[in-house]
Motif scaffolding. Sequence first.
Motif, mmCIF file in Angstrom:
data_model
loop_
_atom_site.group_PDB
_atom_site.id
_atom_site.type_symbol
_atom_site.label_atom_id
_atom_site.label_comp_id
_atom_site.label_asym_id
_atom_site.label_seq_id
_atom_site.Cartn_x
_atom_site.Cartn_y
_atom_site.Cartn_z
ATOM 1 N N HIS A 20 64.181 19.600 28.194
ATOM 2 C CA HIS A 20 65.278 19.127 29.045
ATOM 3 C C HIS A 20 65.266 17.596 29.101
ATOM 4 C CE1 HIS A 20 68.166 19.358 32.373
ATOM 5 N NE2 HIS A 20 67.491 18.349 32.903
ATOM 6 N N ALA A 21 66.430 16.986 28.941
ATOM 7 C CA ALA A 21 66.542 15.520 28.999
ATOM 8 C C ALA A 21 66.459 15.050 30.444
ATOM 9 C CB ALA A 21 67.860 15.072 28.378
ATOM 10 N N PRO A 22 65.456 14.248 30.805
ATOM 11 C CA PRO A 22 65.272 13.817 32.202
ATOM 12 C C PRO A 22 66.219 12.689 32.585
ATOM 13 C CG PRO A 22 63.601 12.831 30.834
ATOM 14 C CD PRO A 22 64.406 13.719 29.923
ATOM 15 N N ASN B 126 64.206 20.742 37.184
ATOM 16 C CA ASN B 126 63.387 21.895 37.567
ATOM 17 C C ASN B 126 64.150 23.213 37.476
ATOM 18 O OD1 ASN B 126 61.483 19.909 38.301
ATOM 19 N ND2 ASN B 126 62.295 19.817 40.378
ATOM 20 N N PHE B 127 65.337 23.291 38.082
ATOM 21 C CA PHE B 127 66.140 24.505 38.089
ATOM 22 C C PHE B 127 66.523 24.905 36.667
ATOM 23 C CE2 PHE B 127 69.913 27.080 38.395
ATOM 24 C CZ PHE B 127 69.745 27.850 39.544
ATOM 25 N N ALA B 128 66.980 23.923 35.875
ATOM 26 C CA ALA B 128 67.430 24.201 34.508
ATOM 27 C C ALA B 128 66.283 24.687 33.627
ATOM 28 C CB ALA B 128 68.069 22.950 33.898
ATOM 29 N N VAL B 129 65.106 24.099 33.788
ATOM 30 C CA VAL B 129 63.944 24.536 32.997
ATOM 31 C C VAL B 129 63.577 25.972 33.347
ATOM 32 C CG1 VAL B 129 61.465 24.177 32.630
ATOM 33 C CG2 VAL B 129 63.022 22.228 32.602
ATOM 34 N N VAL C 23 55.117 32.152 21.230
ATOM 35 C CA VAL C 23 55.319 31.867 22.649
ATOM 36 C C VAL C 23 56.312 30.711 22.794
ATOM 37 C CG1 VAL C 23 54.235 31.045 24.775
ATOM 38 C CG2 VAL C 23 53.076 32.745 23.363
ATOM 39 N N ASP C 24 57.461 30.977 23.408
ATOM 40 C CA ASP C 24 58.502 29.963 23.584
ATOM 41 C C ASP C 24 58.117 28.970 24.687
ATOM 42 O OD1 ASP C 24 60.245 31.265 21.705
ATOM 43 O OD2 ASP C 24 60.705 32.740 23.262
ATOM 44 N N ILE C 25 58.726 27.782 24.610
ATOM 45 C CA ILE C 25 58.439 26.723 25.581
ATOM 46 C C ILE C 25 59.743 26.168 26.142
ATOM 47 C CG2 ILE C 25 57.505 24.397 25.895
ATOM 48 C CD1 ILE C 25 55.469 25.028 23.694
ATOM 49 N N ALA C 26 59.843 26.129 27.462
ATOM 50 C CA ALA C 26 60.947 25.446 28.145
ATOM 51 C C ALA C 26 60.300 24.395 29.046
ATOM 52 C CB ALA C 26 61.773 26.427 28.964
ATOM 53 N N ALA C 27 60.578 23.143 28.776
ATOM 54 C CA ALA C 27 59.881 22.079 29.508
ATOM 55 C C ALA C 27 60.738 20.827 29.580
ATOM 56 C CB ALA C 27 58.543 21.758 28.827
ATOM 57 N N ASP C 28 60.251 19.884 30.326
ATOM 58 C CA ASP C 28 60.852 18.558 30.408
ATOM 59 C C ASP C 28 60.419 17.743 29.189
ATOM 60 O OD1 ASP C 28 61.796 16.016 31.642
ATOM 61 O OD2 ASP C 28 59.654 15.636 31.901
ATOM 62 N N ASP C 29 61.261 16.789 28.774
ATOM 63 C CA ASP C 29 60.855 15.838 27.730
ATOM 64 C C ASP C 29 59.992 14.784 28.419
ATOM 65 O OD1 ASP C 29 60.549 13.951 25.748
ATOM 66 O OD2 ASP C 29 62.605 14.131 25.017
#
Length: 358
Positions: free
Chosen positions: A340-342, A313-316, A177-183
Amino acid sequence: MNESDRGPAEGETTDAAPGASSFRPPTIRDVAARAGVSKSLVSRVLRGEANVSPARREMVTQAMKELDYRTNTIARGLSESRSGTVGVMLNDLRNPWFVELLEGMTTTLDAVGIAPVLADSHLDQRVGRDTVETLLSQRIDGLVVVGTTDAGPAIERAAALVPVVLAGTHEPSLPNVDIAADDDIAGARLATRHLLDLGHRRIAYLQGPGVVGALRRDGFIEAMTEAGCGDLASVQFAGMTEESGYVAAGRVLDAEPRPTAILAFNDVTCVGALSAADDRGLRVPDDLSLVGYDDTYLARIRHLSLTSVNNGNFAVGAQAAKFLLQRLERPSQSRRIHLHAPTLSVRRSTAAPGGGKA
């Protein structure tokens, strides 16, 4: 084989048969000609591949709009046994963070003719409905889980049936299961360092649920400890709603000594903290600095003007959709994690202790 001898590319409709109506739906070749790019580049955009520049992707997307191009999802579904839909399970649609993440996700999915089927697990729980089972019953091709949820076992079962991607969350942790999230650690450190640089030392963190809440707590504690203020840091569990933020902030503000700044789990809980401060006659930022997280439209409302961590948010959302499209093609590939680098959006809710300017 000559170009004219080749069959239609994936998602491409064929010309009308002799004697049929003169109307011919636009094809990938038409889109490529209008955009001034190759057919292969159009195909890469349709598949959501990452190796396309934003400028060229925009050229292709604009050409598709001008030609009213639509991928032939029915034919593709028949040939690949797919429905052309993916399930999107959200924790609570009332949180504006979900809406902004969905924009990135649906934009990417729409480019390849895939329709999202949305389900609100918060609402389903209230009516006694199993969100994951409901989505699977719709013959979805894949599932995106957005935000923290307690449906881990159901998600694990779903991952054995269809590709699953997590967006803005890290749980459940599964090998496929892949993860796309904020750091989240970096984001909390960024916010805490901002408050420390302003001169604050007694800072509280209103912790949210799950792994994300814990990661942001870790970033907060790390920054406080590095500044030699670890013993002045306080943590109060706050959930993720305005009401829970109000209650948790009240506990913090009624304690002695009172903190001069609060980092909230998200913008919604930060609004709750703002109300708690107002009820106690505290002025923001003169008496109390506040930092939210997610940088949603709430933070940008002029009357609120909250300093907030922008977690992309959009990029994630767009990255989660790309992961899902790629996993639909290669279901057995190893798990991938994109953080994603905040950045920090500084507004009027933060100042030096005592009302000094940032």
